[in-house]
Design an enzyme around this catalytic site. Structure first.
Site, mmCIF file in Angstrom:
data_model
loop_
_atom_site.group_PDB
_atom_site.id
_atom_site.type_symbol
_atom_site.label_atom_id
_atom_site.label_comp_id
_atom_site.label_asym_id
_atom_site.label_seq_id
_atom_site.Cartn_x
_atom_site.Cartn_y
_atom_site.Cartn_z
ATOM 1 N N TRP A 229 -7.745 -3.600 8.768
ATOM 2 C CA TRP A 229 -6.840 -2.555 8.251
ATOM 3 C C TRP A 229 -6.167 -1.944 9.616
ATOM 4 C CZ3 TRP A 229 -6.577 -2.857 3.260
ATOM 5 C CH2 TRP A 229 -7.498 -2.969 2.698
ATOM 6 N N THR A 230 -4.811 -1.338 9.448
ATOM 7 C CA THR A 230 -4.077 -1.321 10.506
ATOM 8 C C THR A 230 -3.632 0.047 10.702
ATOM 9 O OG1 THR A 230 -2.016 -2.039 9.328
ATOM 10 C CG2 THR A 230 -3.345 -3.771 10.799
ATOM 11 N N HIS B 43 -3.392 3.481 -4.214
ATOM 12 C CA HIS B 43 -2.652 2.926 -2.901
ATOM 13 C C HIS B 43 -1.384 2.465 -3.297
ATOM 14 C CE1 HIS B 43 -5.940 3.070 -0.117
ATOM 15 N NE2 HIS B 43 -6.808 2.902 -0.994
ATOM 16 N N TYR C 75 -15.684 -4.758 9.208
ATOM 17 C CA TYR C 75 -14.479 -4.076 9.129
ATOM 18 C C TYR C 75 -14.279 -4.155 10.741
ATOM 19 C CZ TYR C 75 -13.300 -2.705 4.311
ATOM 20 O OH TYR C 75 -13.097 -2.500 3.169
ATOM 21 N N ASP D 179 -9.134 -0.536 -5.155
ATOM 22 C CA ASP D 179 -9.941 0.342 -4.512
ATOM 23 C C ASP D 179 -9.617 1.745 -4.518
ATOM 24 O OD1 ASP D 179 -8.041 -0.738 -2.805
ATOM 25 O OD2 ASP D 179 -8.973 0.278 -1.163
ATOM 26 N N GLU D 180 -10.476 2.781 -4.102
ATOM 27 C CA GLU D 180 -10.263 4.187 -3.858
ATOM 28 C C GLU D 180 -9.003 4.716 -4.634
ATOM 29 O OE1 GLU D 180 -11.214 4.177 0.813
ATOM 30 O OE2 GLU D 180 -8.857 3.572 0.332
ATOM 31 N N ASP E 29 0.785 -1.228 -0.035
ATOM 32 C CA ASP E 29 -0.106 -0.059 0.171
ATOM 33 C C ASP E 29 0.925 1.111 -0.141
ATOM 34 O OD1 ASP E 29 -2.364 1.696 0.639
ATOM 35 O OD2 ASP E 29 -3.395 -0.203 0.938
#
Length: 767
Positions: free
Chosen positions: A485-486, A280, A435, A343-344, A200
């Site tokens: 997600w971190t 990303h 999530y 995505d995004e 990412d």
């Protein structure tokens, strides 16, 4: 050689061990996920050093040894495992059983495990482990215990074939051993797909020998991490500057990957790698700028970014890079799927980039959405050429879906439904149900982790098959996945806290038929599971068992209501700040407080405290109702306090600085004004830089009472509440004026650089 004296000591010690009085501990029938059919019997089976396990094949022998080797640590012995014969615990193959199904029959005399596949035997052993006493999970030697398994007859099989857990190791890196621990808890919950988010903007985590700079440069960033759970500053960290050396990061070598893949296969888990593209991709582009666009960033992102982070679909070298890199990645993962994110993707760079614009013209594409679809379809051909299936997040539907793609539906269910209707396979993982990096309780009582909320009961309530689709379309929905997600998960304790118990809820939705799921039954079983986690020393959340403290301002008092997410708990509370016990006030209905109070509440079940103690301060102050003639500002003195949630209706918004004037019925003595301002800078919400408090005795002539300057604090990005306290010498006034200065414009380097900030304030407390 042992001398005579040594032999005597050895015999004495052996005699002492043999004389230790052993006790039998019997486990409970509290299996998660809930088996399809379960009949509890009477009595129990005892596992001791004399127990014999018989299997039919070498493969079953390996499974049995993997499981029974765990007895070494806690018992100092292992049951004998052999092929053939009539043992106390027997494996029996029944070829007609479906994949992953098993039967487990426990009587006082024998344990029979029946399955049609190795996976079925493996899952039977996971259920058998949960039937052991919770002390078995301690990892400590307990030579005085005989392990009792309660009598039960179980027939079990999964509802869905895809039962996943995704771990993002780009935002925060977890080493090889921790990844194995993830695989262990997945296996215990009968999950079988490990989605590994390996790349990412904030870090590239897999060795690619064809492109060594991906790990030499792309795996490292400036270390602005924090373990402080009160701070949430993912968006707004300083960027790397020329000459600075990044120190935070890490990656997995190809040998590490092979080791982890083999470890997962032993536990019947497939590993799905994800390399996110074309968005990303800042770590990728920072490593190899030639595959980027105009305005690309030069360094790996230190925190959240949403622009200038895309690959360039107009350059052929981008696809040469992608093909070589993806093939090397796929060489390491002998499974059917390759995840490419999708995505995004912020396409603003493509609007300016000459290569991207040339590609749109040459290919006859309508816009940048079709350009993304063009990119995704070319990537799919690379993946399909290896006999693999491409997976992407539901944005890959935009501009036209690639022909053979599988869709992960995360922005609700709509993308999954659309893909299923188009004939594509779907994995359901909507953020509002799956999530598990989101908050799981009251905004002000939980650690400041996650940007939204997912309660345990909400996660448990999810029905994987959406309503209103056909049977054929429902058949294309492969299953469900929990996503970790971190961004705010900087260490292992945070990861497990956010994972458990919500992962159990999602695992049960993936394994257990929806018609037999039951919330109350699930939360009862969870209490045994918590004891297992306690014995393993694993941090977890008890938010669902902990009281929520809700309030409502009513004139000159505040009504307090207490509740818990889990049913049938007793709540006891105190009003003096002391720890609640069962001797404290028992909550039965909403009550009112007429003065400033610290409320502490604790839930109990069967006489035992459960959950954590909830504590909140409420102020009934001198300015209550003082703004009743100012409709837009009434909420500033209505005794309603805002949560750490920008959607909370108790926040009052000021877009051009803050100025509020209060009028009292007479001269009143005061010595302090205090309030909370919300910091939520990703949305342009900043606390005031400076607050002045002025007083007046006639409503015309104001004099300064006090001031506080928080320019430095105000200029920090993040998501939390900022308290303001302006104290001064006691004075009598009839009017108060509170002035707060806003940041204008938002500073360079911030997420919304150049815009005007908004101030959000809840209650103006006057003391």
């Amino acid at each position: 050689m042992m001398n005579k004296y040594g032999i005597i000591l050895f015999l004495v010690a052996l005699t002492h061990v043999s004389c230790v009085q052993k006790k039998v501990e019997v486990g409970k029938v509290a299996i998660i996920p809930q088996p399809e059919k379960q009949l509890v019997g009477t009595g129990h089976f005892e596992i001791d050093e004399g127990t014999i396990v018989t299997v039919e094949t070498d493969a079953q022998m390996a499974l049995a040894n993997l499981f029974f080797d765990e007895f070494t640590t806690v018992s100092g012995w292992i049951p004998e495992v052999k092929i053939g014969g009539d043992g106390d615990i027997v494996f029996i193959t029944e070829a007609s059983m479906v994949a992953e199904a098993y039967n487990l029959e426990v009587t006082p005399e024998k344990i029979k495990i029946t399955a049609g596949s190795e996976a079925g035997f493996f899952y039977a052993l996971q259920s058998l482990k949960q039937l052991l006493p919770v002390s078995f999970y301690s990892g400590e030697l307990q030579t005085d215990i005989v392990w009792g398994i309660p009598s039960v007859h179980i027939q079990d099989k999964p509802a869905f074939e895809w039962r996943g857990y995704m771990l993002d190791v780009s935002r925060h890196f977890f080493d090889k051993q921790k990844v194995k621990e993830v695989l262990d808890f997945m296996a215990e919950s009968k999950l079988n797909r490990f989605h590994w988010h390996l790349a990412d903007d904030q870090g590239w985590r897999i060795e690619v020998k064809s492109y060594p700079k991906l790990t030499a440069l792309g795996a490292w960033r400036m270390d602005y991490n924090t373990t402080d759970e009160r701070i949430s500053n993912w968006f707004g960290r300083p960027v790397q500057k020329p000459g600075e050396k990044p120190t935070y990061g890490g990656y997995y070598t190809q040998d590490d990957i092979k080791e982890i893949v083999a470890y997962a296969k032993e536990r019947f888990i497939e590993v799905i790698p994800e390399i996110d593209m074309p968005g990303h991709a800042q770590a990728m582009v920072a490593s190899y700028p030639e595959i980027g666009c105009v305005n690309s960033e030069k360094y790996v992102a230190t925190g959240g970014v949403v622009k200038n982070n895309t690959l360039n679909p107009g350059k052929e070298e981008t696809f040469v890079f992608a093909e070589k890199m993806l093939n090397e990645v796929m060489d390491l993962f002998p499974f059917n799927y390759m995840h490419i994110g999708g995505d995004e993707c912020n396409k603003s760079q493509w609007l300016e980039d000459p290569d991207a614009q040339r590609r749109i013209k040459e290919e006859g594409l309508k816009d940048v959405y079709e350009l993304q679809s063009y990119f995704i379809k070319r990537i799919e051909k690379i993946i399909n050429a290896r006999g693999r299936i491409m997976i992407g997040w539901d944005e890959i539907l935009e501009g036209g879906l690639a022909p053979n793609a599988t869709v992960m539906s995360w922005r609700g269910e709509e993308g999954g439904i659309e893909a299923a209707k188009m004939g594509h396979e779907v994995i359901m993982t909507p953020s509002n149900y799956c999530y598990i990096d989101l908050k799981q309780g009251h905004d002000d009582l939980e650690p400041n982790l996650g940007y939204s909320q997912l309660l345990l009961s909400t996660a448990y309530s999810y029905d994987v098959i959406p309503k209103g689709i056909s049977e054929e379309e429902a058949g294309r929905i492969k299953g469900i996945q929990a996503n970790m997600w971190t961004e705010s998960i900087s260490d292992w304790g945070k990861l497990t806290y956010m994972t458990f118990p919500r992962l159990y809820a999602i695992a049960e939705s993936g394994w257990t038929s929806p018609e037999i799921k039951d919330w109350d039954n699930f939360t009862n079983r969870l209490q045994t599971q918590f004891l297992r986690l306690d014995n393993k020393g694993i941090r977890y959340a008890v938010s669902a068992y902990s009281p929520w403290i809700d309030h409502k301002g009513q004139g000159d008092n505040i009504e307090i209501a207490l509740k818990t997410e889990v049913n049938d708990l007793e709540i006891f509370y105190t009003l003096d700040g002391s720890e609640p016990t069962m001797e404290s006030n028992r909550y039965s209905e909403a009550f009112k407080i007429k003065e400033s109070t610290t409320i502490r509440a604790r839930a109990f079940k069967g006489g035992e405290a459960v959950g954590y103690t909830s504590s909140m301060d409420f102020y009934v102050h001198k300015a209550a109702g003082a703004l009743d003639e100012a409709p837009d500002l009434q909420k500033l003195t209505d005794l309603n306090y805002g949560k750490l949630n920008r959607g909370d209706q108790n926040w009052v918004s000021f877009k051009n600085g803050m100025e509020v004037t209060m009028k009292f019925d007479s001269l009143i003595p005061i010595n302090e004004v205090k309030f909370d301002a919300l910091r939520f800078t990703i949305a342009g919400i900043y606390p005031p830089t400076n607050v002045e408090v002025l007083g007046s005795v006639n409503g015309k002539d104001f004099f300064k009472l006090g001031e506080v300057n928080k320019f430095e604090i105000s200029s920090v990005q993040g998501r939390n509440k900022i308290p303001f306290e302006v104290a001064f010498d006691p004075v009598r006034v009839s009017h108060l004026k509170i002035i707060g200065k806003q940041i204008n414009p938002i500073p360079k380097g911030h997420h919304l650089y150049g815009a005007n900030a908004t101030i959000l304030v809840d209650e103006l407390v006057v003391k």
